[in-house]
Motif scaffolding. Structure first.
Motif, mmCIF file in Angstrom:
data_model
loop_
_atom_site.group_PDB
_atom_site.id
_atom_site.type_symbol
_atom_site.label_atom_id
_atom_site.label_comp_id
_atom_site.label_asym_id
_atom_site.label_seq_id
_atom_site.Cartn_x
_atom_site.Cartn_y
_atom_site.Cartn_z
ATOM 1 N N UNK A 270 0.844 -1.197 0.000
ATOM 2 C CA UNK A 270 0.000 0.000 0.000
ATOM 3 C C UNK A 270 0.874 1.239 0.000
ATOM 4 N N UNK A 271 0.619 2.173 -0.896
ATOM 5 C CA UNK A 271 1.374 3.436 -0.937
ATOM 6 C C UNK A 271 0.686 4.444 -0.042
ATOM 7 N N UNK A 272 1.213 4.599 1.150
ATOM 8 C CA UNK A 272 0.544 5.466 2.129
ATOM 9 C C UNK A 272 0.962 6.910 1.898
ATOM 10 N N UNK A 273 -0.050 7.761 1.680
ATOM 11 C CA UNK A 273 0.210 9.146 1.280
ATOM 12 C C UNK A 273 0.093 10.099 2.470
ATOM 13 N N UNK A 274 1.171 10.840 2.703
ATOM 14 C CA UNK A 274 1.137 11.896 3.714
ATOM 15 C C UNK A 274 1.274 13.258 3.039
ATOM 16 N N UNK A 275 0.616 14.256 3.627
ATOM 17 C CA UNK A 275 0.701 15.615 3.082
ATOM 18 C C UNK A 275 1.391 16.523 4.104
ATOM 19 N N UNK A 276 1.536 17.790 3.781
ATOM 20 C CA UNK A 276 2.537 18.602 4.475
ATOM 21 C C UNK A 276 2.108 19.184 5.837
ATOM 22 N N UNK A 277 1.145 20.086 5.833
ATOM 23 C CA UNK A 277 0.875 20.876 7.046
ATOM 24 C C UNK A 277 0.537 20.031 8.267
ATOM 25 N N UNK A 278 -0.464 19.172 8.136
ATOM 26 C CA UNK A 278 -0.905 18.369 9.275
ATOM 27 C C UNK A 278 0.184 17.425 9.758
ATOM 28 N N UNK A 279 0.912 16.848 8.825
ATOM 29 C CA UNK A 279 1.982 15.910 9.195
ATOM 30 C C UNK A 279 3.059 16.625 10.008
ATOM 31 N N UNK A 280 3.429 17.821 9.571
ATOM 32 C CA UNK A 280 4.477 18.547 10.296
ATOM 33 C C UNK A 280 3.992 18.933 11.690
ATOM 34 N N UNK A 281 2.752 19.376 11.787
ATOM 35 C CA UNK A 281 2.211 19.748 13.097
ATOM 36 C C UNK A 281 2.176 18.512 14.006
ATOM 37 N N UNK A 282 1.672 17.415 13.474
ATOM 38 C CA UNK A 282 1.497 16.202 14.290
ATOM 39 C C UNK A 282 2.812 15.599 14.741
ATOM 40 N N UNK A 283 3.805 15.562 13.860
ATOM 41 C CA UNK A 283 5.075 14.948 14.259
ATOM 42 C C UNK A 283 5.853 15.876 15.198
ATOM 43 N N UNK A 284 5.845 17.184 14.904
ATOM 44 C CA UNK A 284 6.587 18.106 15.779
ATOM 45 C C UNK A 284 6.001 18.065 17.191
ATOM 46 N N UNK A 285 4.685 18.093 17.261
ATOM 47 C CA UNK A 285 4.041 18.094 18.585
ATOM 48 C C UNK A 285 4.312 16.788 19.350
ATOM 49 N N UNK A 286 4.139 15.646 18.694
ATOM 50 C CA UNK A 286 4.277 14.383 19.430
ATOM 51 C C UNK A 286 5.726 14.133 19.843
ATOM 52 N N UNK A 287 6.671 14.543 19.029
ATOM 53 C CA UNK A 287 8.086 14.394 19.380
ATOM 54 C C UNK A 287 8.404 15.194 20.638
ATOM 55 N N UNK A 288 7.854 16.385 20.702
ATOM 56 C CA UNK A 288 8.045 17.271 21.858
ATOM 57 C C UNK A 288 7.334 16.695 23.104
#
Ligand code: 6R9
Length: 647
Positions: A270-288
């Motif tokens: 399966x080619x899982x598609x990620x897009x920009x804004x939400x992905x950056x917000x979600x990863x930055x927040x959860x990493x922190x």
């Protein structure tokens, strides 16, 4: 004693260290705030990102299950990962401490990273790459791999990273499914003390990918490499000579960022598609949040390959978004010696380590005297990802790596989810070995039964997400229908994760493995993870994998494969009975494996997942199927030739 009783009575729990709790990024108040209004909470988290046009909308769910997050916002991902840190005066901060397997090392600052990303962006533009074009990346764990991902993000050209251990066939499928026209690779990389070539696999693959125009080749090992004239370009000649100036363009928040193929499953990946804004917000927040990250002082190490989603979200994207200092290690944990990881932690004073339970169990097998030789006092948080961590591995990790005072965060998430969704927060949770515990603030999960009815404390069922989250996949590449069918059709308005889960008496969540790993033996549902955990709790067992083999009488029969600890010798003549009795004592007679085979290795994908499909082939006495995604394809032969088993 059954598993639940074992959890409740004999496994200790660990409150957060006082100082950590006092200075924690996430507190109980964070959960409360998110609960009041989750969209307002996500709007708040979006401020972690620099937008060239601030979003006014948070979530557009009008065309569910196709989500748009922060849709009217505009931004550039790479600007957020490098340029803005340089502009803020942090250009001299180390972004990556690169450690090559042979011991060569290089510190790369944010300023240097910005220059090198800009050079590659300029090179890709020269090759005609435009926003929306897909670029394949097939590389070892070297700085150029990170640079390649960030440069693609800078151009709005989705990258398709293919794990360097995959075969030419896997590369063909992914390049063609995604229509990539450019490939970025290297001559080779170091693995287990030897240069291991990558370019020949690209050459072989491209015979079947006529649309690929150019291949950029980074030099890592210096081995002899054939170059196709007019198509192949050395990084040193073509990229390193480009200008270090490149102006990042703004893209809409929903600009595709990358496609990652999910590996290890049967059928078409399966080619899982990620897009920009939400992905950056979600990863930055959860990493922190999950790692309580303090970017000025922490040294963060995700010991995972960039060919896996953990390498995307928590090795490349989130650490760079947060301006953190990370370790990037090229090689294997036992080259040139079994203390390699601990030596690296000691050398760079790593404060947060993030790895998979399979690695931890391997280290257990090698013995605690190895990490004891190193100074691991810098560590303050340990993370786990990829599969349920059994309590024994958790306890060993905490005790022997985390000097018995570091919280262990067991993070549940998927390639599809993009970001952590369930994990204890280290400054809040009283850690329970084996439990992923609780949805992150802003995230809504439930455990439901087959009909979608929400279950409560003490009940087991299926894990679902009841609200969208910013880093969620947007679809499957070129296959919206499969996206709907796979994740959104089983239940109305709920994302079906494919994992079994239970809530314990406190309401905390325990993951039970994939539902396709749930066995049905004489009408009893049993999780492979639960039986594996019981086996590993036996003092002679280092690792275990359990599969359900078709059985005429009981539907499925439990077949276990175990690796013994080195100090257990061959386990003794009666080892099989001893272990069967042990499982019966731990869980109940119904969970007793019908047969147990003692092996020296287990077949694993590079992300550390046991390929139960192959073990099932052995258990059912079939020809072993496709082994192309195995980390080491000789493992199956070793298993078949060295079986010591019984039933
Ligand atoms: C990040 C990653 C996803 C599947 C997921 C689940 C298993 C991952 C886990 C876990 C229990 C954890 N999984 N983390 N199970 N506890 N902490 O692994 O992504 O490769 O897509 O795998 O891995 O079964 O559904 P991916």
């Amino acid at each position: 004693m059954n598993q639940a009783a074992r959890e409740d009575l004999t496994t200790p729990t660990f409150p957060p260290p006082e100082e950590l709790a006092r200075n924690a990024n996430v507190t109980e108040a964070t959960y409360a705030q998110a609960e009041v209004d989750d969209l307002a909470f996500w709007a708040e988290q979006a401020k972690r990102i620099s937008w060239s046009k601030e979003p006014t909308e948070v979530l557009d769910w009008s065309n569910a299950p196709f989500a748009k997050w922060f849709a009217d916002g505009e931004l550039n991902a790479a600007y957020n990962m490098v340029d803005r840190h340089v502009e803020a005066g942090h250009g001299d901060r180390v972004a990556f401490h690169f450690e090559g397997e042979p011991g060569d090392a290089r510190a790369i600052t944010y300023a240097e990273l910005k220059d090198e990303v800009s050079q590659l962006a300029n090179a890709l533009v020269e090759l005609g790459v435009q926003a929306g074009d897909r670029v394949a990346i097939y590389m070892p764990m070297i700085p150029e791999a990170v640079i390649a991902m960030v440069a693609c993000a800078r151009l709005g050209a989705p990258h398709v990273v293919v794990f360097g251990g995959f075969s030419a066939d896997a590369l063909v499928n992914r390049i063609n499914d995604c229509g990539c026209e450019i490939v970025i690779t290297a001559d080779g990389g170091y693995r287990r003390g030897k240069p291991s070539a990558l370019k020949p696999a690209v050459d072989k693959a491209l015979l079947q990918c006529p649309q690929v125009r150019n291949v950029i080749v980074a030099k890592r090992t210096g081995q002899d490499t054939e170059m196709v004239q007019g198509r192949d370009l050395w990084w040193d000649d073509f990229v390193a000579t480009q200008s270090t100036e490149h102006t990042p363009e703004s893209f809409p928040a929903e600009q595709p960022l990358y496609v990652m193929y999910s590996s290890g499953s049967t059928g078409k990946p399966k080619g899982i598609l990620h897009t920009t804004g939400g992905y950056l917000v979600g990863t930055a927040y959860t990493h922190w949040a999950t790692f309580d990250l303090k970017p000025e002082t922490d040294v963060f190490w995700t010991a995972a390959d960039i060919g896996w989603v953990t390498g995307h979200s928590y090795l490349v994207y989130a650490p760079l978004l947060n301006g953190a200092t990370s370790v990037l290690y090229e090689g294997t944990p036992d080259t040139p010696h079994k203390g390699r990881w601990w030596e690296i932690i000691d050398k760079y004073r790593v404060t947060i380590l993030y790895c998979a339970p399979t690695a931890i169990r391997t280290f257990m097998k090698w013995g605690s005297e190895i990490p004891e030789r190193y100074d691991l006092s810098s560590l303050r948080i340990l993370g786990s990802v990829g599969e349920p961590i059994n309590p024994e591995a958790y306890l060993w990790y905490r005790k022997h790596i985390g000097h018995d005072d570091t919280p262990v965060v067991d993070t549940w998430w998927q390639t599809e989810t993009g970001m952590h969704l369930i994990s204890p927060m280290p400054g809040v949770a009283t850690g329970k070995p084996g439990a992923a515990m609780r949805a992150l603030p802003g995230v809504s999960v439930e455990v439901v039964d087959d009909e979608g009815k929400v279950l409560g404390k003490g009940e087991s069922g299926l894990l679902v997400l009841t609200k969208p989250w910013p880093a969620m996949l947007r679809s499957l590449w070129n296959d919206d229908q499969r996206y709907i069918d796979t994740y959104w059709s089983r239940f109305d308005n709920m994302y079906f994760a494919g994992d079994g889960a239970k809530r314990d008496a406190d309401g905390d969540i325990w993951l039970l493995g994939r539902v396709d790993d749930v066995m049905n033996v004489s009408g009893h549902r049993m999780s492979t993870a639960e039986i594996e955990s019981a086996l590993v709790s036996h003092p002679k067992v280092a690792e275990a994998a359990v599969v359900g083999a078709t059985d005429e009488t009981t539907g499925q029969a439990i077949v276990a494969f175990v690796i013994l600890r080195s100090d257990a010798g061959d386990g003794g003549d009666d080892i099989v009975n001893e272990l069967r009795t042990h499982v019966a004592n731990e869980i109940g007679a119904i969970a007793k494996p019908k047969s147990i085979m003692v092996v020296s290795e287990l077949p694993k994908t590079r992300s550390g997942k046991i390929m139960r499909r192959l073990l099932r082939d052995i258990a059912e006495d079939r020809e072993v199927g496709d082994v192309t995604t195995l980390q080491d394809s000789s493992v199956m032969d070793q298993i078949k030739s060295g079986l010591k088993g019984g039933s």
